[in-house]
Write a protein that holds these residues in place. Structure first.
Motif: not given
Length: 130
Positions: A101-102, A34-35, A117-118, A80-83
């Motif tokens: 980005f996140i 999801d972009i 993606q954000a 969930h993993v946040v990068v």
């Protein structure tokens, strides 16, 4: 302190530079990619083959180089993993961009099932204008 299994899985993807043999191994067959709106080729893609062909395959010809540099990994919960990181890009016209980005990854049954993606799409759109 060592990574959780999910953080280690996500870290492996970034550390490999999205090497084909790693993506094949870690991505779920029903992956959702999801972009964020406004990002080049934004939208929702289903399955790694679709992501590779219709997202990266369409986007990459505009760039001399494009990579995601992960800087921080957070195990948000059991699934969930946040990068947090930066895209480093150079367009075919030589314009460079450093874009934050996140990525929020959902892990299911030891596979990466979803990436949301954000990102600062404006900076990348400006770089593509040359």
């Amino acid at each position: 302190m060592s990574d959780s299994a999910n953080v280690a899985l996500v870290r492996r993807l970034y550390d490999s530079g999205m090497a084909p043999e790693v993506t094949k191994e870690v991505m779920a067959p029903d992956l959702v990619w999801d972009i964020t709106p406004g990002f080049p080729n934004s939208g929702v893609y289903h399955g790694w083959d679709n992501v590779a062909k219709d997202f990266f395959g369409v986007m990459m010809p505009s760039y001399e180089s494009f990579g995601a540099v992960a800087e921080e990994f957070y195990g948000a919960d059991d699934d969930h993993v946040v990068v947090y990181g930066h895209y480093r890009a150079e367009t075919k016209t030589g314009t460079k961009a450093d874009v934050r980005f996140i990525h929020l990854w959902t892990v299911r049954d030891g596979k990466l099932a979803r990436m949301r993606q954000a990102a600062d799409s404006h900076l990348l759109q400006e770089a593509l204008k040359g």
